[in-house]
Design an enzyme around this catalytic site. Structure first.
Site, PDB file in Angstrom:
ATOM      1  N   LYS A   6      14.185  36.950  -9.722  1.00  0.00           N
ATOM      2  CA  LYS A   6      14.065  36.602  -8.304  1.00  0.00           C
ATOM      3  C   LYS A   6      13.021  37.467  -7.586  1.00  0.00           C
ATOM      4  O   LYS A   6      12.272  36.974  -6.729  1.00  0.00           O
ATOM      5  CB  LYS A   6      15.431  36.702  -7.613  1.00  0.00           C
ATOM      6  CG  LYS A   6      16.424  35.654  -8.107  1.00  0.00           C
ATOM      7  CD  LYS A   6      17.662  35.597  -7.265  1.00  0.00           C
ATOM      8  CE  LYS A   6      18.738  34.728  -7.894  1.00  0.00           C
ATOM      9  NZ  LYS A   6      18.315  33.364  -8.219  1.00  0.00           N
ATOM     10  N   ARG A  10      14.765  17.981 -19.116  1.00  0.00           N
ATOM     11  CA  ARG A  10      14.861  16.609 -19.623  1.00  0.00           C
ATOM     12  C   ARG A  10      14.392  15.603 -18.570  1.00  0.00           C
ATOM     13  O   ARG A  10      13.726  14.616 -18.883  1.00  0.00           O
ATOM     14  CB  ARG A  10      16.303  16.324 -20.033  1.00  0.00           C
ATOM     15  CG  ARG A  10      16.554  14.988 -20.707  1.00  0.00           C
ATOM     16  CD  ARG A  10      18.048  14.861 -21.005  1.00  0.00           C
ATOM     17  NE  ARG A  10      18.378  13.576 -21.586  1.00  0.00           N
ATOM     18  CZ  ARG A  10      18.511  13.346 -22.886  1.00  0.00           C
ATOM     19  NH1 ARG A  10      18.315  14.335 -23.739  1.00  0.00           N
ATOM     20  NH2 ARG A  10      18.832  12.152 -23.342  1.00  0.00           N
ATOM     21  N   HIS A  61      15.917  32.744 -12.276  1.00  0.00           N
ATOM     22  CA  HIS A  61      17.129  33.425 -12.703  1.00  0.00           C
ATOM     23  C   HIS A  61      17.233  34.774 -12.007  1.00  0.00           C
ATOM     24  O   HIS A  61      16.247  35.284 -11.453  1.00  0.00           O
ATOM     25  CB  HIS A  61      17.126  33.603 -14.218  1.00  0.00           C
ATOM     26  CG  HIS A  61      17.345  32.323 -14.959  1.00  0.00           C
ATOM     27  ND1 HIS A  61      16.780  32.054 -16.176  1.00  0.00           N
ATOM     28  CD2 HIS A  61      18.074  31.231 -14.638  1.00  0.00           C
ATOM     29  CE1 HIS A  61      17.150  30.856 -16.581  1.00  0.00           C
ATOM     30  NE2 HIS A  61      17.929  30.338 -15.661  1.00  0.00           N
ATOM     31  N   ASP A  94      22.585  22.714 -17.777  1.00  0.00           N
ATOM     32  CA  ASP A  94      21.951  22.322 -16.512  1.00  0.00           C
ATOM     33  C   ASP A  94      20.454  22.578 -16.553  1.00  0.00           C
ATOM     34  O   ASP A  94      19.659  21.782 -16.031  1.00  0.00           O
ATOM     35  CB  ASP A  94      22.576  23.093 -15.348  1.00  0.00           C
ATOM     36  CG  ASP A  94      24.067  22.869 -15.254  1.00  0.00           C
ATOM     37  OD1 ASP A  94      24.476  21.828 -14.751  1.00  0.00           O
ATOM     38  OD2 ASP A  94      24.817  23.761 -15.699  1.00  0.00           O
ATOM     39  N   SER A 118      23.493  26.543  -6.094  1.00  0.00           N
ATOM     40  CA  SER A 118      23.034  27.407  -7.172  1.00  0.00           C
ATOM     41  C   SER A 118      23.017  26.607  -8.473  1.00  0.00           C
ATOM     42  O   SER A 118      23.690  25.580  -8.591  1.00  0.00           O
ATOM     43  CB  SER A 118      23.946  28.619  -7.317  1.00  0.00           C
ATOM     44  OG  SER A 118      25.224  28.225  -7.801  1.00  0.00           O
ATOM     45  N   GLY A 119      22.241  27.110  -9.447  1.00  0.00           N
ATOM     46  CA  GLY A 119      22.152  26.405 -10.719  1.00  0.00           C
ATOM     47  C   GLY A 119      23.499  26.143 -11.362  1.00  0.00           C
ATOM     48  O   GLY A 119      23.814  25.001 -11.745  1.00  0.00           O
ATOM     49  N   ASP A 141      14.739  33.840 -17.497  1.00  0.00           N
ATOM     50  CA  ASP A 141      14.973  35.080 -18.218  1.00  0.00           C
ATOM     51  C   ASP A 141      15.476  34.696 -19.609  1.00  0.00           C
ATOM     52  O   ASP A 141      16.649  34.341 -19.755  1.00  0.00           O
ATOM     53  CB  ASP A 141      16.014  35.931 -17.486  1.00  0.00           C
ATOM     54  CG  ASP A 141      16.310  37.238 -18.199  1.00  0.00           C
ATOM     55  OD1 ASP A 141      15.688  37.484 -19.258  1.00  0.00           O
ATOM     56  OD2 ASP A 141      17.161  37.996 -17.708  1.00  0.00           O
ATOM     57  N   HIS A 175      25.154  28.131 -17.930  1.00  0.00           N
ATOM     58  CA  HIS A 175      24.778  26.792 -17.469  1.00  0.00           C
ATOM     59  C   HIS A 175      23.505  26.307 -18.171  1.00  0.00           C
ATOM     60  O   HIS A 175      22.677  25.629 -17.582  1.00  0.00           O
ATOM     61  CB  HIS A 175      24.631  26.757 -15.942  1.00  0.00           C
ATOM     62  CG  HIS A 175      23.473  27.540 -15.400  1.00  0.00           C
ATOM     63  ND1 HIS A 175      23.349  28.889 -15.544  1.00  0.00           N
ATOM     64  CD2 HIS A 175      22.381  27.144 -14.692  1.00  0.00           C
ATOM     65  CE1 HIS A 175      22.235  29.302 -14.960  1.00  0.00           C
ATOM     66  NE2 HIS A 175      21.622  28.252 -14.438  1.00  0.00           N
ATOM     67  N   ASP A 212      20.469  22.557 -10.189  1.00  0.00           N
ATOM     68  CA  ASP A 212      19.466  22.016 -11.115  1.00  0.00           C
ATOM     69  C   ASP A 212      19.562  20.501 -11.183  1.00  0.00           C
ATOM     70  O   ASP A 212      18.548  19.796 -11.252  1.00  0.00           O
ATOM     71  CB  ASP A 212      19.652  22.617 -12.511  1.00  0.00           C
ATOM     72  CG  ASP A 212      19.373  24.116 -12.544  1.00  0.00           C
ATOM     73  OD1 ASP A 212      18.597  24.592 -11.699  1.00  0.00           O
ATOM     74  OD2 ASP A 212      19.928  24.793 -13.424  1.00  0.00           O
ATOM     75  N   THR A 214      20.546  31.169  -4.165  1.00  0.00           N
ATOM     76  CA  THR A 214      20.053  32.412  -3.566  1.00  0.00           C
ATOM     77  C   THR A 214      18.540  32.439  -3.448  1.00  0.00           C
ATOM     78  O   THR A 214      17.987  32.964  -2.475  1.00  0.00           O
ATOM     79  CB  THR A 214      20.522  33.616  -4.408  1.00  0.00           C
ATOM     80  OG1 THR A 214      21.933  33.565  -4.557  1.00  0.00           O
ATOM     81  CG2 THR A 214      20.142  34.924  -3.735  1.00  0.00           C
ATOM     82  N   THR A 215      17.851  31.863  -4.436  1.00  0.00           N
ATOM     83  CA  THR A 215      16.381  31.872  -4.399  1.00  0.00           C
ATOM     84  C   THR A 215      15.875  31.205  -3.127  1.00  0.00           C
ATOM     85  O   THR A 215      14.923  31.682  -2.497  1.00  0.00           O
ATOM     86  CB  THR A 215      15.810  31.160  -5.639  1.00  0.00           C
ATOM     87  OG1 THR A 215      16.332  31.762  -6.814  1.00  0.00           O
ATOM     88  CG2 THR A 215      14.292  31.239  -5.660  1.00  0.00           C
ATOM     89  N   THR A 230      16.978  26.455  -5.598  1.00  0.00           N
ATOM     90  CA  THR A 230      18.417  26.527  -5.822  1.00  0.00           C
ATOM     91  C   THR A 230      18.969  27.817  -5.226  1.00  0.00           C
ATOM     92  O   THR A 230      18.309  28.859  -5.226  1.00  0.00           O
ATOM     93  CB  THR A 230      18.749  26.498  -7.327  1.00  0.00           C
ATOM     94  OG1 THR A 230      18.018  27.526  -7.995  1.00  0.00           O
ATOM     95  CG2 THR A 230      18.399  25.154  -7.934  1.00  0.00           C
TER      96      THR A 230
END
Length: 306
Positions: free
Chosen positions: A179, A273, A175, A267, A231-232, A257, A264, A237, A204-205, A202
Site C-alpha cells: 500500500k 480471469r 496488498h 478472488d 476490500s478484496g 505481494d 482470497h 475484486d 483501505t487502498t 478496493t
C-alpha cells in the site's frame, strides 16, 4: 501485465521475450496470436527482439506464415514436454545470455492448462523478478507499443483510443505490504492518473488514495478522487471484475505481494480471469517497479510534440 523497470538498452542486447499462447488463441486466422503479431509488426520491427517460443505456439506462427514478423527466435519444447517449465527457469536466470526480459502468455481463461503449477509459477516469478507478464492481447500490444515508442518508433495509431484517458477507467489495488508503494506511485504519477475519467480501488487502498488526493487537490476536490469498493477478501475484486467485463475498466494496477499466502487467492484469480475474458481490451500490471516504468511511458507517449 507486469512491466520491466530495467529493459535492456539497444547498446547491450535486444529484448528477449518468452512467447506462448493457449490453443484457442493460436489456430484461427483471427486468433489473439495472429492479431498480436500482425497488429504489432511495426513495434516488433523497431525492437527486433529475440523470441523464445514454446512448441505448439511456434508451430502456429509458422502455419500462419508469420515467422518473418518474429525474426530471431528459439524453439522451446512443447508444454507437455516441459517447455513452460523451462521458461520459468529462464525468467529467474541471471545470465544475460539466457534470461528472458518479458513473457507474453496469451491465456484462455477456460483452458485447464492456464492453472497448471508451471503457469502459475511463471506469473509469480515474473512479479518477483520485476519482469513483464503479459497475459492478454491488450497488454502485449500496449507493452510492445510503449517499448517501441520509447526506442524511437512512431506510436501505434490503432491503439490511440485507449490512450484517451478522459474516457477511461483504471483500478488501483494493493496488498497490505504494497500500500505504501501504491501511494508513492500515485503521488509520483498523480497528474497522469488524474486524467482518467474514473479511478476505482478496493477497501483501505481507496481510502488512502482519497486522502492523498485531498492533500494534493484540496479537501473537497480530492474527497471522491477514487471510488472505493469492498476490500478484496470481502468481494471488492469481484466488484471490479464486473466493471472490467463491462469494459468500463481497461487498466488494472494490482500491486501483489507474492511472498505471502493469500486466503482470497480465488478472488485475485477471478479479477485476472475477467481481464483475460476480454483479452483484446483489458490489461493487468502486477509489480511496483514495472508499474512505475509503465506509467512513465504512458506519460511520454501522451506528451505533446513540438
Amino acid at each position: 501485465m507486469t512491466t520491466n523497470s530495467s529493459a535492456p538498452s539497444a547498446t547491450t542486447r535486444p529484448l528477449r521475450i518468452g512467447l506462448i499462447a493457449n490453443r484457442s488463441h493460436q489456430d484461427a486466422p483471427d486468433s489473439a496470436l495472429v492479431q498480436l503479431l500482425r497488429g504489432a509488426r511495426h513495434s516488433i520491427a523497431q525492437l527486433q527482439p529475440e523470441w523464445i517460443v514454446v512448441g505448439r505456439t511456434l508451430d502456429a506462427i509458422i502455419a500462419h506464415d508469420l515467422l518473418a514478423v518474429c525474426g530471431k527466435h528459439q524453439r522451446f519444447p512443447y508444454g507437455r514436454e516441459g517447455g513452460l517449465m523451462k521458461l520459468v527457469s529462464r525468467v529467474v536466470d541471471n545470465d544475460p545470455a539466457r534470461t528472458v526480459d518479458a513473457v507474453i502468455y496469451l491465456i484462455d481463461p477456460v483452458d485447464p492448462s492456464s492453472v497448471f503449477p508451471e503457469a502459475q509459477a511463471l506469473k509469480r516469478q515474473c512479479v518477483i523478478h520485476k519482469k513483464p507478464f503479459l497475459s492478454t492481447l491488450a497488454s502485449a500490444r500496449e507493452w510492445l507499443d510503449l517499448e517501441a515508442f520509447n526506442a524511437g518508433a512512431a506510436a501505434d495509431a490503432a491503439l490511440n483510443p485507449g490512450y484517451a484517458l478522459a474516457g477511461e477507467g483504471i483500478a488501483l489495488i494493493a496488498h497490505d505490504a504494497m500500500k505504501e508503494r501504491m501511494l508513492a506511485l500515485a503521488e509520483k504519477h498523480f497528474t497522469l492518473l488524474d486524467q482518467f475519467a474514473h479511478r476505482y480501488a478496493t477497501g483501505t487502498t481507496g481510502g488512502l488514495l482519497n486522502q492523498l488526493a485531498q492533500k494534493i487537490k484540496g479537501e473537497e476536490a480530492g474527497r471522491h478522487w477514487v471510488q472505493p469498493f469492498l476490500s478484496g477478501p470481502l468481494g471488492g475484486d469481484a466488484q471490479i471484475a464486473e466493471l472490467v467485463l463491462e469494459k468500463k475498466i481497461r487498466r488494472i494496477l494490482f500491486l501483489e505481494d507474492p511472498h505471502v499466502a493469500r486466503q482470497h487467492e480465488a478472488d485475485i484469480q477471478l479479477l485476472e480471469r475477467a481481464a483475460r475474458t476480454v483479452s483484446d481490451f483489458a490489461l493487468v500490471v502486477s509489480d511496483a517497479g514495472g508499474a512505475d516504468r509503465w506509467l512513465e511511458l504512458i506519460s511520454k507517449r501522451m506528451a505533446p510534440t513540438t
